[in-house]
Design a protein around this motif. Structure first.
Motif, PDB file in Angstrom:
ATOM      1  N   LEU A 226      48.714  50.004  48.275  1.00 43.32           N
ATOM      2  CA  LEU A 226      47.265  49.851  48.355  1.00 43.32           C
ATOM      3  C   LEU A 226      46.940  48.393  48.635  1.00 43.32           C
ATOM      4  CD1 LEU A 226      44.473  51.258  47.965  1.00 43.32           C
ATOM      5  CD2 LEU A 226      44.554  50.450  45.589  1.00 43.32           C
ATOM      6  N   GLY A 227      46.122  48.157  49.632  1.00 44.31           N
ATOM      7  CA  GLY A 227      45.673  46.802  49.938  1.00 44.31           C
ATOM      8  C   GLY A 227      44.203  46.645  49.594  1.00 44.31           C
TER       9      GLY A 227
ATOM     10  N   TYR B 145      49.858  43.990  46.075  1.00 45.19           N
ATOM     11  CA  TYR B 145      49.924  42.560  45.758  1.00 45.19           C
ATOM     12  C   TYR B 145      48.517  41.996  45.645  1.00 45.19           C
ATOM     13  CZ  TYR B 145      50.944  37.557  46.293  1.00 45.19           C
ATOM     14  OH  TYR B 145      51.004  36.198  46.107  1.00 45.19           O
ATOM     15  N   GLU B 146      48.108  41.731  44.432  1.00 45.52           N
ATOM     16  CA  GLU B 146      46.758  41.221  44.188  1.00 45.52           C
ATOM     17  C   GLU B 146      46.581  39.795  44.686  1.00 45.52           C
ATOM     18  OE1 GLU B 146      49.330  39.670  41.114  1.00 45.52           O
ATOM     19  OE2 GLU B 146      49.086  41.682  41.943  1.00 45.52           O
ATOM     20  N   GLY B 147      47.684  39.044  44.825  1.00 44.31           N
ATOM     21  CA  GLY B 147      47.585  37.657  45.261  1.00 44.31           C
ATOM     22  C   GLY B 147      47.104  37.498  46.694  1.00 44.31           C
ATOM     23  N   ALA B 148      47.132  38.586  47.471  1.00 51.00           N
ATOM     24  CA  ALA B 148      46.631  38.513  48.844  1.00 51.00           C
ATOM     25  C   ALA B 148      45.113  38.525  48.901  1.00 51.00           C
ATOM     26  CB  ALA B 148      47.169  39.688  49.660  1.00 51.00           C
TER      27      ALA B 148
ATOM     28  N   VAL C 296      40.481  40.224  42.166  1.00 52.14           N
ATOM     29  CA  VAL C 296      41.753  40.696  41.622  1.00 52.14           C
ATOM     30  C   VAL C 296      41.523  41.840  40.642  1.00 52.14           C
ATOM     31  CG1 VAL C 296      43.721  40.047  40.179  1.00 52.14           C
ATOM     32  CG2 VAL C 296      42.941  38.516  41.992  1.00 52.14           C
ATOM     33  N   ARG C 297      40.543  41.697  39.770  1.00 50.23           N
ATOM     34  CA  ARG C 297      40.258  42.757  38.803  1.00 50.23           C
ATOM     35  C   ARG C 297      39.858  44.056  39.507  1.00 50.23           C
ATOM     36  NH1 ARG C 297      39.767  41.543  33.524  1.00 50.23           N
ATOM     37  NH2 ARG C 297      39.759  39.355  32.885  1.00 50.23           N
ATOM     38  N   ASP C 298      38.986  43.962  40.494  1.00 50.62           N
ATOM     39  CA  ASP C 298      38.548  45.162  41.214  1.00 50.62           C
ATOM     40  C   ASP C 298      39.734  45.853  41.871  1.00 50.62           C
ATOM     41  OD1 ASP C 298      35.982  44.603  40.442  1.00 50.62           O
ATOM     42  OD2 ASP C 298      35.329  43.821  42.389  1.00 50.62           O
ATOM     43  N   TYR C 299      40.614  45.058  42.443  1.00 50.22           N
ATOM     44  CA  TYR C 299      41.783  45.636  43.114  1.00 50.22           C
ATOM     45  C   TYR C 299      42.696  46.349  42.124  1.00 50.22           C
ATOM     46  CZ  TYR C 299      46.400  45.932  45.129  1.00 50.22           C
ATOM     47  OH  TYR C 299      47.612  46.398  45.530  1.00 50.22           O
ATOM     48  N   LEU C 300      42.995  45.708  41.013  1.00 52.15           N
ATOM     49  CA  LEU C 300      43.899  46.304  40.035  1.00 52.15           C
ATOM     50  C   LEU C 300      43.312  47.577  39.438  1.00 52.15           C
ATOM     51  CD1 LEU C 300      45.113  43.019  38.327  1.00 52.15           C
ATOM     52  CD2 LEU C 300      46.494  44.551  39.745  1.00 52.15           C
ATOM     53  N   ALA C 301      41.996  47.609  39.264  1.00 53.17           N
ATOM     54  CA  ALA C 301      41.351  48.833  38.785  1.00 53.17           C
ATOM     55  C   ALA C 301      41.527  49.966  39.794  1.00 53.17           C
ATOM     56  CB  ALA C 301      39.874  48.578  38.524  1.00 53.17           C
TER      57      ALA C 301
ATOM     58  N   GLY D  87      51.493  42.245  40.521  1.00 51.58           N
ATOM     59  CA  GLY D  87      51.756  41.078  39.691  1.00 51.58           C
ATOM     60  C   GLY D  87      52.634  40.039  40.330  1.00 51.58           C
ATOM     61  N   GLY D  88      52.020  39.043  40.984  1.00 50.34           N
ATOM     62  CA  GLY D  88      52.751  37.879  41.451  1.00 50.34           C
ATOM     63  C   GLY D  88      52.820  36.850  40.336  1.00 50.34           C
ATOM     64  N   SER D  89      52.921  35.596  40.697  1.00 57.14           N
ATOM     65  CA  SER D  89      53.031  34.539  39.689  1.00 57.14           C
ATOM     66  C   SER D  89      51.701  33.874  39.371  1.00 57.14           C
ATOM     67  CB  SER D  89      54.028  33.470  40.155  1.00 57.14           C
ATOM     68  OG  SER D  89      55.328  34.000  40.236  1.00 57.14           O
TER      69      SER D  89
END
Length: 412
Positions: free
Chosen positions: A155-156, A191-194, A207-212, A236-238
């Motif tokens: 998922l992007g 990858y939320e870091g993108a 990031v929060r919206d994406y992870l949800a 979860g990246g760094s």
């Protein structure tokens, strides 16, 4: 290495108890104590969070470090390309998460052969479109063996990198994997870091919206009965691992819809080296945000070649030697027995291929004679290690005369 070491093996050179000042400049070093601290900090942190860790191996491409990470409890190693996967297999890594789509026909045939020859090899990759799934399945139909390749739906997000742009599109990818003859649906990932590059309110919200949405996709696929009996959810990246834990760790505590057992896997990779730049500012495990912080385990060491005008020194390290994409090197101190800190206003203003422009306040202009070595803090380990094939490991970068205690071999 110094000329007197030419013709020696690494083992023979280390037997002489060498010190850092015996090495030529420029040089990149890794701090052994800091690496050990970082591996322990992250291992304990993910354990307490109830998730697993498959550190991204492309950060270092150093199998010696992968072995240390696995020994500390890592679930597997994440990689980005099929040739990186082949390197890992040559060093015996048994579980690999390829955080990318695999559509290369040569790579898919190699993978099929590897899976058929070693039942203990566990491999997972991504797909973000129905076309990707069809191409993978087409190539695998003519490949050796009959093993199915485990695939995560990626998922992007809007203006992100790869990944299905909506949960609805991701459902179509999952159904395509389910219908494929040589693939099996293994879970969801991304990858939320993108989607963000800072800790501003807007970045954190993205990031929060994406992870949800990622958690929602997992629940919906489980409810639809598309998983076999278990599933992996990975992000979860760094930069935002605590947000990935906040949204995804609860999935590992659930038995899941229709009894789907879920393993949550983080893929943080930069933590093992950390830095003095981007990740020092971003990571929730960096000082002062953490009581047990990560430490920068890499430094550049460059020699002063020229003082052509007041307030300017040219060092012998440049873009060929040090990372610069996430910030320029940070001058920290003059190396040597006296270990003199540089003026905090000293900065590296630019890098050429083999030169660094070190700007010094006029009051500090006499502190740095020609021939002096400067220790540089660095930003972004992912673009530091790829410049070096053999990296000296020192005992302590803060010591007046660091000892060389090992060498890391990289495979880029």
């Amino acid at each position: 290495m110094p000329p007197t070491s030419w013709g020696r093996t690494v083992r023979e050179f280390l037997a002489t108890a060498p010190t850092l000042d015996q090495l030529e400049t420029p040089v990149l070093t890794v701090d052994r104590a800091a690496v050990a601290t970082n591996i322990a900090v992250m291992a304990d942190w993910v354990r307490a969070a109830g998730v697993r860790l498959a550190p991204h191996g492309k950060t270092t491409m150093a199998p010696q470090l992968w072995a240390d990470q696995l020994a500390a409890g890592s679930w597997g190693i994440t990689l980005a390309t099929i040739w990186q996967t082949q390197v890992a297999r040559s060093f015996g890594v048994a579980r690999i998460l390829l955080a990318n789509a695999l559509v290369d026909p040569v790579g898919l045939h190699w993978l099929a052969t590897e899976l058929a020859s070693d039942p203990g090899f566990k491999f997972i990759c991504w797909a973000d479109s129905v076309e990707t799934v069809a191409l993978m399945d087409e190539h695998l139909r003519t490949a050796p063996g009959s093993e199915r390749v485990r695939v995560l739906v990626e998922l992007g997000g809007p203006r992100g990198r790869t990944g299905a742009r909506t949960v609805e599109q991701a459902h179509a990818v999952a159904r395509a994997i389910d219908r494929a003859s040589r693939l099996t649906l293994a879970g969801v990932g991304g990858y939320e870091g993108a989607l963000a590059h800072d800790r501003t309110p807007n970045g954190i919200r993205a990031v929060r919206d994406y992870l949800a949405e990622l958690a929602r996709l997992h629940h919906e696929l489980a409810a639809a009965g598309l998983y076999p009996s278990s599933a992996i959810v990975t992000a979860g990246g760094s930069a935002y691992p605590e947000l990935a834990v906040e949204y995804l760790a609860p999935l590992a505590d659930e038995q899941g819809t229709r009894g789907v057992a879920t393993t949550v896997v983080l893929r943080s990779g930069a933590y093992v080296i950390h830095d003095d730049g981007f990740y020092a500012a971003m990571s929730p495990l960096a000082a002062p945000r953490s009581e047990r912080p990560l430490r920068s385990a890499m430094h550049g060491w460059a020699r002063t070649l020229s003082r052509p005008e007041p307030g300017l020194a040219l060092l012998d390290a440049g873009k060929r030697d040090l990372p610069f994409d996430e910030g320029l090197p940070i001058p920290q101190r003059i190396a040597g027995p006296k270990s003199i800190p540089l003026d905090p206003d000293a900065t590296v203003s630019a890098l050429n291929d083999q030169h660094a422009f070190l700007r010094l306040p006029r009051a500090a202009a006499t502190e740095l004679p020609i021939g002096a070595v400067v220790r540089l803090g660095l930003s972004h380990p992912c673009t530091a290690f790829d410049k070096w094939r053999l990296i000296p490991v020192i005992d302590d970068a803060d010591a007046p005369t660091p000892r060389v205690v090992d060498f890391l071999h990289t495979f880029f």
